[in-house]
Scaffold this motif. Structure first.
Motif, short mmCIF file in Angstrom:
data_model
loop_
_atom_site.label_atom_id
_atom_site.label_comp_id
_atom_site.label_asym_id
_atom_site.label_seq_id
_atom_site.Cartn_x
_atom_site.Cartn_y
_atom_site.Cartn_z
N PRO A 59 4.98 -13.21 -7.64
CA PRO A 59 4.95 -14.13 -8.00
C PRO A 59 3.56 -14.81 -8.00
O PRO A 59 3.36 -15.92 -8.57
CB PRO A 59 6.04 -15.20 -7.58
CG PRO A 59 6.67 -13.92 -6.63
CD PRO A 59 5.82 -12.13 -6.94
N GLU A 60 2.88 -14.88 -7.23
CA GLU A 60 1.94 -14.85 -6.71
C GLU A 60 0.50 -15.01 -7.80
O GLU A 60 -0.88 -15.21 -8.13
CB GLU A 60 0.96 -14.59 -5.53
CG GLU A 60 1.07 -13.09 -6.07
CD GLU A 60 2.35 -12.58 -4.98
OE1 GLU A 60 2.32 -10.99 -5.12
OE2 GLU A 60 3.61 -12.07 -5.14
N ILE A 69 -3.47 -8.81 -16.03
CA ILE A 69 -3.87 -10.35 -15.39
C ILE A 69 -5.12 -9.42 -15.21
O ILE A 69 -5.43 -8.34 -15.08
CB ILE A 69 -3.86 -11.06 -13.74
CG1 ILE A 69 -4.00 -9.81 -13.17
CG2 ILE A 69 -2.43 -11.13 -13.51
CD1 ILE A 69 -4.24 -10.44 -10.97
N ASN A 70 -6.09 -10.28 -15.39
CA ASN A 70 -7.58 -9.73 -15.96
C ASN A 70 -8.61 -10.24 -14.29
O ASN A 70 -8.35 -11.51 -14.00
CB ASN A 70 -8.40 -11.01 -17.08
CG ASN A 70 -9.67 -11.13 -17.59
OD1 ASN A 70 -10.46 -11.24 -16.92
ND2 ASN A 70 -9.78 -10.51 -19.19
N ILE A 71 -8.87 -8.89 -14.30
CA ILE A 71 -10.08 -9.31 -13.05
C ILE A 71 -11.53 -9.55 -13.67
O ILE A 71 -11.92 -9.30 -12.39
CB ILE A 71 -9.66 -7.62 -12.62
CG1 ILE A 71 -9.99 -6.35 -13.79
CG2 ILE A 71 -7.84 -7.84 -12.20
CD1 ILE A 71 -10.48 -5.28 -12.32
N ARG A 72 -11.98 -9.64 -14.43
CA ARG A 72 -13.34 -10.31 -14.83
C ARG A 72 -13.64 -10.89 -13.68
O ARG A 72 -14.78 -10.03 -13.03
CB ARG A 72 -13.60 -10.79 -16.62
CG ARG A 72 -14.77 -10.78 -17.04
CD ARG A 72 -14.60 -11.12 -18.29
NE ARG A 72 -16.24 -11.28 -18.61
CZ ARG A 72 -17.49 -10.45 -19.29
NH1 ARG A 72 -16.94 -9.26 -19.39
NH2 ARG A 72 -18.59 -11.16 -19.12
N GLU A 80 -9.71 -5.89 -4.19
CA GLU A 80 -9.02 -5.32 -3.87
C GLU A 80 -7.64 -5.90 -3.05
O GLU A 80 -6.64 -4.30 -3.20
CB GLU A 80 -9.73 -4.83 -2.12
CG GLU A 80 -9.63 -3.43 -1.25
CD GLU A 80 -10.47 -3.59 -0.21
OE1 GLU A 80 -9.76 -2.70 0.49
OE2 GLU A 80 -11.43 -3.85 -0.53
N GLN A 81 -7.25 -7.26 -2.91
CA GLN A 81 -6.09 -7.41 -2.69
C GLN A 81 -4.92 -7.43 -3.97
O GLN A 81 -3.83 -6.61 -3.62
CB GLN A 81 -5.70 -8.81 -3.05
CG GLN A 81 -4.70 -9.43 -1.78
CD GLN A 81 -4.14 -8.78 -0.79
OE1 GLN A 81 -4.54 -8.70 0.17
NE2 GLN A 81 -2.41 -8.55 -0.76
N VAL A 82 -5.47 -7.34 -5.19
CA VAL A 82 -4.61 -7.85 -6.15
C VAL A 82 -4.21 -6.08 -6.64
O VAL A 82 -3.11 -5.77 -6.72
CB VAL A 82 -5.06 -8.21 -7.70
CG1 VAL A 82 -6.03 -6.84 -8.35
CG2 VAL A 82 -3.84 -8.40 -8.70
N LEU A 143 5.56 -20.72 -2.60
CA LEU A 143 3.88 -20.52 -3.18
C LEU A 143 3.52 -22.26 -2.61
O LEU A 143 2.26 -22.38 -2.59
CB LEU A 143 4.11 -20.05 -4.71
CG LEU A 143 3.42 -18.90 -4.20
CD1 LEU A 143 4.19 -18.33 -5.75
CD2 LEU A 143 2.64 -17.51 -3.64
N ASP A 144 3.98 -22.90 -3.05
CA ASP A 144 3.98 -24.70 -2.78
C ASP A 144 3.50 -24.98 -2.10
O ASP A 144 2.14 -26.32 -1.55
CB ASP A 144 5.15 -24.81 -4.13
CG ASP A 144 4.98 -25.46 -5.58
OD1 ASP A 144 4.55 -24.89 -6.14
OD2 ASP A 144 6.64 -25.30 -5.87
#
Length: 155
Positions: A59-60, A69-72, A80-82, A143-144
């Motif tokens: 969800p994050e 997800i794009n890491i560009r 590192e976290q993702v 998250l909110d």
């Protein structure tokens, strides 16, 4: 923006990933111990710094319809976290254990989300703070409110 070599150096910190060259100078990194059908963690890392990380339904992250997800533009810390989050996600049983997650905000407040009897209860210590009808509803709330998932649990 990190260059190709810098991104590869960060990915190299994860010995559980296997490097596989693909077409047009791109590289994939596989997590062979994945409990999901998906084994690719990093897809199409290119010399121009572009690439994708599989985050599934975490969800994050705002993933595309395939869960990437794009890491560009990611910083070293973000990359590192993702990757750590992706490996943790792929290490969980997709059949679904009961939810048992730890979440923390910037002030250091820790909350625990536990699935109990079909409800998703949020605890501060031993105190029940809130109950939700679904994990997604609880995740959106957390998250909110500025909380982020922490290691451990069954995420």
């Amino acid at each position: 923006m990190l260059n190709f070599a810098e991104k590869e150096a960060i990915i190299g910190k994860f010995p559980e990933l296997t490097r596989k060259e693909v077409s047009m100078g791109r590289v994939n990194y596989h997590f062979d111990e994945s409990l999901h059908e998906k084994k690719i963690v990093v897809r199409h890392l290119h010399e121009n710094g572009n690439g994708f990380v599989y985050v599934g339904k975490l969800p994050e992250y705002e993933a595309d319809k395939k869960g990437f997800i794009n890491i560009r533009e990611f910083s070293a810390e973000e990359l590192e976290q993702v990757i750590a989050d992706a490996i943790a996600y792929l290490s969980t049983d997709p059949a679904g254990e009961p939810v048992n997650e730890t979440w923390k905000n910037r002030e250091g407040t820790v909350l625990h989300l536990k699935e109990e009897n079909g409800y998703f209860n949020l605890y501060y210590g031993d105190n029940l703070e809130e109950g939700f009808g679904s994990a997604k509803e609880a995740h959106v709330y957390l998250l909110d409110e500025g909380f982020r998932p922490q290691g451990g649990g069954n995420r």
